[in-house]
Design a protein around this motif. Sequence first.
Motif, PDB file in Angstrom:
ATOM      1  N   UNK A 206      43.652  34.782  49.570  1.00  0.00           N
ATOM      2  CA  UNK A 206      42.394  34.049  49.542  1.00  0.00           C
ATOM      3  C   UNK A 206      42.351  33.028  48.426  1.00  0.00           C
ATOM      4  N   UNK A 207      41.198  32.428  48.287  1.00  0.00           N
ATOM      5  CA  UNK A 207      40.976  31.396  47.280  1.00  0.00           C
ATOM      6  C   UNK A 207      40.295  31.998  46.057  1.00  0.00           C
ATOM      7  N   UNK A 208      40.320  31.246  44.966  1.00  0.00           N
ATOM      8  CA  UNK A 208      39.570  31.643  43.777  1.00  0.00           C
ATOM      9  C   UNK A 208      38.086  31.623  44.139  1.00  0.00           C
ATOM     10  N   UNK A 209      37.385  32.685  43.774  1.00  0.00           N
ATOM     11  CA  UNK A 209      35.956  32.806  44.068  1.00  0.00           C
ATOM     12  C   UNK A 209      35.165  32.771  42.764  1.00  0.00           C
ATOM     13  N   UNK A 210      34.057  32.080  42.811  1.00  0.00           N
ATOM     14  CA  UNK A 210      33.126  32.055  41.691  1.00  0.00           C
ATOM     15  C   UNK A 210      32.095  33.142  41.954  1.00  0.00           C
ATOM     16  N   UNK A 211      32.073  34.151  41.112  1.00  0.00           N
ATOM     17  CA  UNK A 211      31.095  35.232  41.252  1.00  0.00           C
ATOM     18  C   UNK A 211      30.270  35.296  39.976  1.00  0.00           C
ATOM     19  N   UNK A 212      29.170  35.999  40.023  1.00  0.00           N
ATOM     20  CA  UNK A 212      28.299  36.072  38.858  1.00  0.00           C
ATOM     21  C   UNK A 212      28.993  36.582  37.615  1.00  0.00           C
TER      22      UNK A 212
ATOM     23  N   UNK B 232      35.281  34.226  37.443  1.00  0.00           N
ATOM     24  CA  UNK B 232      36.145  33.588  38.446  1.00  0.00           C
ATOM     25  C   UNK B 232      37.208  34.609  38.828  1.00  0.00           C
ATOM     26  N   UNK B 233      37.453  34.797  40.132  1.00  0.00           N
ATOM     27  CA  UNK B 233      38.352  35.860  40.532  1.00  0.00           C
ATOM     28  C   UNK B 233      39.183  35.510  41.761  1.00  0.00           C
ATOM     29  N   UNK B 234      40.265  36.272  41.901  1.00  0.00           N
ATOM     30  CA  UNK B 234      41.167  36.140  43.036  1.00  0.00           C
ATOM     31  C   UNK B 234      41.818  37.503  43.262  1.00  0.00           C
ATOM     32  N   UNK B 235      42.228  37.769  44.492  1.00  0.00           N
ATOM     33  CA  UNK B 235      42.947  39.003  44.793  1.00  0.00           C
ATOM     34  C   UNK B 235      44.435  38.795  44.541  1.00  0.00           C
ATOM     35  N   UNK B 236      45.008  39.644  43.713  1.00  0.00           N
ATOM     36  CA  UNK B 236      46.430  39.629  43.373  1.00  0.00           C
ATOM     37  C   UNK B 236      47.122  40.686  44.207  1.00  0.00           C
ATOM     38  N   UNK B 237      48.150  40.289  44.964  1.00  0.00           N
ATOM     39  CA  UNK B 237      48.883  41.231  45.799  1.00  0.00           C
ATOM     40  C   UNK B 237      49.847  42.033  44.940  1.00  0.00           C
ATOM     41  N   UNK B 238      49.755  43.367  45.034  1.00  0.00           N
ATOM     42  CA  UNK B 238      50.662  44.273  44.338  1.00  0.00           C
ATOM     43  C   UNK B 238      51.587  44.858  45.398  1.00  0.00           C
ATOM     44  N   UNK B 239      52.874  44.520  45.376  1.00  0.00           N
ATOM     45  CA  UNK B 239      53.783  45.011  46.416  1.00  0.00           C
ATOM     46  C   UNK B 239      53.713  46.527  46.568  1.00  0.00           C
ATOM     47  N   UNK B 240      53.517  46.963  47.795  1.00  0.00           N
ATOM     48  CA  UNK B 240      53.461  48.378  48.094  1.00  0.00           C
ATOM     49  C   UNK B 240      52.152  49.051  47.733  1.00  0.00           C
ATOM     50  N   UNK B 241      51.172  48.275  47.197  1.00  0.00           N
ATOM     51  CA  UNK B 241      49.939  48.918  46.736  1.00  0.00           C
ATOM     52  C   UNK B 241      48.686  48.075  46.999  1.00  0.00           C
ATOM     53  N   UNK B 242      48.723  47.177  47.951  1.00  0.00           N
ATOM     54  CA  UNK B 242      47.530  46.403  48.296  1.00  0.00           C
ATOM     55  C   UNK B 242      47.229  45.287  47.313  1.00  0.00           C
ATOM     56  N   UNK B 243      45.954  45.133  46.961  1.00  0.00           N
ATOM     57  CA  UNK B 243      45.560  44.072  46.041  1.00  0.00           C
ATOM     58  C   UNK B 243      44.726  44.644  44.894  1.00  0.00           C
ATOM     59  N   UNK B 244      44.702  43.882  43.812  1.00  0.00           N
ATOM     60  CA  UNK B 244      43.819  44.152  42.679  1.00  0.00           C
ATOM     61  C   UNK B 244      43.111  42.849  42.360  1.00  0.00           C
ATOM     62  N   UNK B 245      41.878  42.968  41.941  1.00  0.00           N
ATOM     63  CA  UNK B 245      41.129  41.797  41.536  1.00  0.00           C
ATOM     64  C   UNK B 245      41.644  41.322  40.180  1.00  0.00           C
ATOM     65  N   UNK B 246      41.948  40.040  40.088  1.00  0.00           N
ATOM     66  CA  UNK B 246      42.301  39.393  38.824  1.00  0.00           C
ATOM     67  C   UNK B 246      41.155  38.463  38.510  1.00  0.00           C
ATOM     68  N   UNK B 247      40.575  38.589  37.309  1.00  0.00           N
ATOM     69  CA  UNK B 247      39.437  37.725  37.020  1.00  0.00           C
ATOM     70  C   UNK B 247      39.317  37.322  35.569  1.00  0.00           C
ATOM     71  N   UNK B 248      38.670  36.169  35.399  1.00  0.00           N
ATOM     72  CA  UNK B 248      38.312  35.622  34.095  1.00  0.00           C
ATOM     73  C   UNK B 248      36.822  35.914  33.920  1.00  0.00           C
ATOM     74  N   UNK B 249      36.476  36.855  33.036  1.00  0.00           N
ATOM     75  CA  UNK B 249      35.075  37.272  32.949  1.00  0.00           C
ATOM     76  C   UNK B 249      34.157  36.204  32.353  1.00  0.00           C
ATOM     77  N   UNK B 250      32.938  36.198  32.846  1.00  0.00           N
ATOM     78  CA  UNK B 250      31.865  35.411  32.250  1.00  0.00           C
ATOM     79  C   UNK B 250      31.005  36.296  31.348  1.00  0.00           C
TER      80      UNK B 250
END
Length: 119
Positions: A82-88, A91-109
């Motif tokens: 997906x794309x970078x999302x602006x959330x309250x 700023x976040x994006x889903x990082x694919x972890x091989x063999x384990x789905x995704x984890x949220x990667x984000x720059x906190x506000x």
Amino acid sequence: MITAAHTLVYADDPEAARAFFRDVLRRPNLDAHDGWLLFATGPSELGVHPTEGTPRHEISLMCDDLDRTMAELASRGARFEGEVAERGFGRCVDLRVPGAGTMLLYQPRHPVAYPLAEQ
């Protein structure tokens, strides 16, 4: 006294996930026994969120500069969904972890709590 939190990532392919944390994310690690790697996660914090339905737990990775972090990780082979999302909360994006789905990667506000652990 609680000294740390131990986070578990469940993976269909634990070797691929361990290699990702070791080689792509470059997390410091040690071999606890027989290739069972434990990774240092650095500063951390824990939030409690309301839920509807069955309670669950989630792991998110935080960074200071999302664009720079994504570029650096991509240069080491990381993939994002997906794309970078602006959330309250940041700023976040889903990082694919091989063999384990995704984890949220984000720059906190939001203010971060982990400096409190150093006091």
